[in-house]
Write a protein that holds these residues in place. Structure first.
Motif, mmCIF file in Angstrom:
data_model
loop_
_atom_site.group_PDB
_atom_site.id
_atom_site.type_symbol
_atom_site.label_atom_id
_atom_site.label_comp_id
_atom_site.label_asym_id
_atom_site.label_seq_id
_atom_site.Cartn_x
_atom_site.Cartn_y
_atom_site.Cartn_z
ATOM 1 N N ASP A 319 32.738 28.923 6.156
ATOM 2 C CA ASP A 319 33.131 28.437 7.409
ATOM 3 C C ASP A 319 34.760 28.025 7.472
ATOM 4 N N ALA A 320 35.142 27.628 6.326
ATOM 5 C CA ALA A 320 36.623 27.499 6.312
ATOM 6 C C ALA A 320 37.516 28.783 6.448
ATOM 7 N N LEU A 321 36.893 29.724 5.932
ATOM 8 C CA LEU A 321 37.668 31.094 6.063
ATOM 9 C C LEU A 321 37.471 31.506 7.339
ATOM 10 N N PHE A 322 36.383 31.413 8.112
ATOM 11 C CA PHE A 322 36.288 31.552 9.362
ATOM 12 C C PHE A 322 37.314 30.824 10.393
ATOM 13 N N ASN A 323 37.297 29.677 10.208
ATOM 14 C CA ASN A 323 38.285 28.949 11.016
ATOM 15 C C ASN A 323 39.699 29.477 10.772
ATOM 16 N N ALA A 324 40.129 29.561 9.647
ATOM 17 C CA ALA A 324 41.312 29.605 9.120
ATOM 18 C C ALA A 324 41.894 31.253 9.667
ATOM 19 N N ILE A 325 40.965 32.118 9.197
ATOM 20 C CA ILE A 325 41.292 33.578 9.505
ATOM 21 C C ILE A 325 41.014 34.157 10.781
ATOM 22 N N VAL A 326 39.675 33.756 11.462
ATOM 23 C CA VAL A 326 39.407 34.232 12.636
ATOM 24 C C VAL A 326 39.916 33.252 13.769
ATOM 25 N N MET A 327 39.582 32.080 13.672
ATOM 26 C CA MET A 327 39.813 31.194 14.865
ATOM 27 C C MET A 327 41.457 30.729 14.809
ATOM 28 N N LYS A 328 42.228 30.911 13.749
ATOM 29 C CA LYS A 328 43.532 30.581 13.420
ATOM 30 C C LYS A 328 43.581 28.869 13.607
ATOM 31 N N ARG A 329 42.635 28.115 13.036
ATOM 32 C CA ARG A 329 42.683 26.736 13.093
ATOM 33 C C ARG A 329 42.982 26.303 11.657
ATOM 34 N N GLU A 330 43.753 25.214 11.856
ATOM 35 C CA GLU A 330 44.042 24.469 10.485
ATOM 36 C C GLU A 330 42.700 23.802 9.730
ATOM 37 N N VAL A 331 42.466 24.040 8.440
ATOM 38 C CA VAL A 331 41.337 23.330 7.601
ATOM 39 C C VAL A 331 41.789 22.523 6.941
ATOM 40 N N THR A 332 41.056 21.485 6.547
ATOM 41 C CA THR A 332 41.201 20.137 5.681
ATOM 42 C C THR A 332 41.177 20.944 4.221
ATOM 43 N N PRO A 333 42.389 20.580 3.433
ATOM 44 C CA PRO A 333 42.489 21.218 2.132
ATOM 45 C C PRO A 333 41.768 20.898 1.035
ATOM 46 N N VAL A 334 41.387 19.566 1.155
ATOM 47 C CA VAL A 334 40.480 18.827 -0.058
ATOM 48 C C VAL A 334 39.271 18.340 0.714
ATOM 49 N N ASN A 335 38.092 18.701 0.271
ATOM 50 C CA ASN A 335 36.900 18.396 0.719
ATOM 51 C C ASN A 335 35.714 17.858 -0.305
ATOM 52 N N TYR A 336 35.996 16.393 -0.663
ATOM 53 C CA TYR A 336 35.079 16.101 -1.674
ATOM 54 C C TYR A 336 33.657 15.977 -1.022
ATOM 55 N N MET A 337 32.680 16.400 -1.910
ATOM 56 C CA MET A 337 31.007 16.083 -1.326
ATOM 57 C C MET A 337 30.675 14.799 -1.940
ATOM 58 N N PRO A 338 29.605 14.404 -1.130
ATOM 59 C CA PRO A 338 29.125 13.046 -1.644
ATOM 60 C C PRO A 338 28.605 13.129 -2.943
ATOM 61 N N ILE A 339 28.769 11.801 -3.427
ATOM 62 C CA ILE A 339 28.111 11.645 -4.831
ATOM 63 C C ILE A 339 26.761 10.892 -4.885
ATOM 64 N N GLU A 340 25.619 11.665 -4.757
ATOM 65 C CA GLU A 340 24.237 10.917 -4.306
ATOM 66 C C GLU A 340 23.375 10.941 -5.514
ATOM 67 N N ILE A 341 22.677 9.694 -5.752
ATOM 68 C CA ILE A 341 21.872 9.768 -6.815
ATOM 69 C C ILE A 341 20.335 9.642 -6.277
ATOM 70 N N LEU A 342 19.661 10.791 -7.155
ATOM 71 C CA LEU A 342 18.314 11.066 -6.759
ATOM 72 C C LEU A 342 17.184 10.594 -7.754
ATOM 73 N N THR A 343 16.177 9.795 -7.485
ATOM 74 C CA THR A 343 15.197 9.471 -8.202
ATOM 75 C C THR A 343 13.874 9.807 -7.605
ATOM 76 N N LYS A 344 12.732 9.640 -8.593
ATOM 77 C CA LYS A 344 11.471 10.057 -8.113
ATOM 78 C C LYS A 344 11.111 9.761 -6.645
ATOM 79 N N GLU A 345 11.617 8.554 -6.249
ATOM 80 C CA GLU A 345 11.218 7.787 -5.132
ATOM 81 C C GLU A 345 11.806 8.434 -3.767
ATOM 82 N N ASN A 346 13.145 9.049 -3.964
ATOM 83 C CA ASN A 346 13.758 9.414 -2.849
ATOM 84 C C ASN A 346 14.021 10.973 -2.956
#
Length: 355
Positions: A319-346
């Motif tokens: 989607d970042a390539l699509f927005n930058a190349i096709v749509m000529k939009r600026e994209v956010t350069p650094v996109n950190y993903m959430p740090i999520e912890i999973l257990t048997k219960e969730n």
């Protein structure tokens, strides 16, 4: 006036020109006089007109070739979800003529990466998604992309010196620090914990894994300096059965170890061994919701998993390539993903495909 309600006729009336002239200006076509161009541009500014880039991109009927460069991997690996997410976004944007091809290289094999790069530029390329190898090799590759004006997105390991269009992934140091904090909620009374690593020639599979370990060790030095961290190597590319004697020997010789951690997606290698040998008093913590890890966490041989939303990384990179190349939009350069912890219960409620 809301942009979606502005028509070519509205602009023409405001500018005092014909609708055909407005159409030529909006689509950068020739045969527009200087005075007419000035009138139309003034009307557009006064009406706060924003062109419908979506419709314009569709109208051009162009094609765009995106490539995703990944390490070779077995099925049910972390990279499968990267691929699945990238393919899903490509399908979602198919009306814009986007295609996506996967190119693979062998980790720890410099010749494999060099060969891939040499063959890579024989095709028409509009944008690239890269899982980096070493900084040196990746830099040589990205320099060639920059010379050709080809935007690229980095996954897995953030290398800011390369100045990618965007990065998607976790803050790996913070992730390792967080993993230590979570592990020590249940292991604070231990004298020794085990760190399982898969290496070749003493090297782990990615810079991301190394940074996670650095973050982990920082937390341990700061808060639990007296707990011994014992490393156990499960060599890369060995048959699964060959790990069993290594694990049996380690746990026999280290009866006080009840908690283990690994920084890759292979916690199930230890988890399955613990389950089959009925070692209920030992658990391992790892990364990624691959199916084999998911089964171990449901069975209780993995205590925690840290999720990094691989599907979303793959989707967002296309989607970042699509927005930058096709749509000529600026994209956010650094996109950190959430740090999520999973257990048997969730683990049941983990939404890996949410965008």
């Amino acid at each position: 006036m809301a942009n979606e309600k502005i028509t070519i006729k509205d602009i023409a009336v405001r500018a005092g020109v014909s609708a055909g002239t407005v159409d030529r200006v909006l689509h950068n076509r020739p045969n527009v006089s200087k005075s007419a161009l000035e009138k139309v541009n003034k009307a557009l500014e006064e009406m706060d007109y924003k062109p419908n880039m979506y419709a314009s991109a569709l109208a051009y009927n162009k094609s765009y070739n995106f490539y995703c460069v990944l390490p070779k991997h077995e099925s049910e690996a972390y990279w499968d979800e990267i691929e699945e997410g990238a393919q899903a976004c490509t399908e979602f944007r198919r009306d814009f003529g986007i295609s996506l091809k996967f190119i693979y290289y062998e980790r720890f094999n410099n010749q494999s990466f060099t060969r891939m790069v040499r063959e890579f530029f024989t095709a028409k390329i509009d944008g690239v998604i890269i899982v980096p190898t070493t900084l040196e090799q990746t830099a040589r590759f990205t320099e060639k992309l920059t010379e050709r004006g080809i935007p690229y997105v980095l996954l897995d390991s953030y290398m800011p010196d390369l100045k990618p269009l965007a990065f998607f992934g976790q803050d790996s140091f913070a992730s390792g620090y967080f993993a230590a904090r979570m592990l020590m909620l249940i292991a604070s009374k231990e004298k020794e914990i085990a760190l399982f690593k898969q290496t070749r020639d003493g090297k782990v599979g990615s810079k991301q894994q190394a940074n996670r370990e650095t973050g982990f060790r920082h937390y341990m030095v700061d808060h639990f300096p007296d707990i011994k961290i014992t490393e156990v190597d499960l060599p890369l590319d060995e048959d699964r059965e060959q790990y069993n004697p290594i694990l049996e020997k380690f746990f026999t010789e280290h009866p006080l170890v009840h908690h283990c951690i690994t920084f890759n997606s292979k916690a199930h290698l230890v988890g399955e061994f613990l389950r089959k040998t009925n070692r209920r008093n030992i658990q391992i913590m790892g990364y990624d919701m691959v199916p084999k890890n998911e089964e171990c966490i449901r069975q209780g041989s993995i205590s925690f998993l840290i999720a990094q939303h691989a599907y979303q990384q793959g989707y967002a990179s296309v989607d970042a390539l699509f927005n930058a190349i096709v749509m000529k939009r600026e994209v956010t350069p650094v996109n950190y993903m959430p740090i999520e912890i999973l257990t048997k219960e969730n683990v049941e409620f983990y939404r890996r495909k949410a965008i």
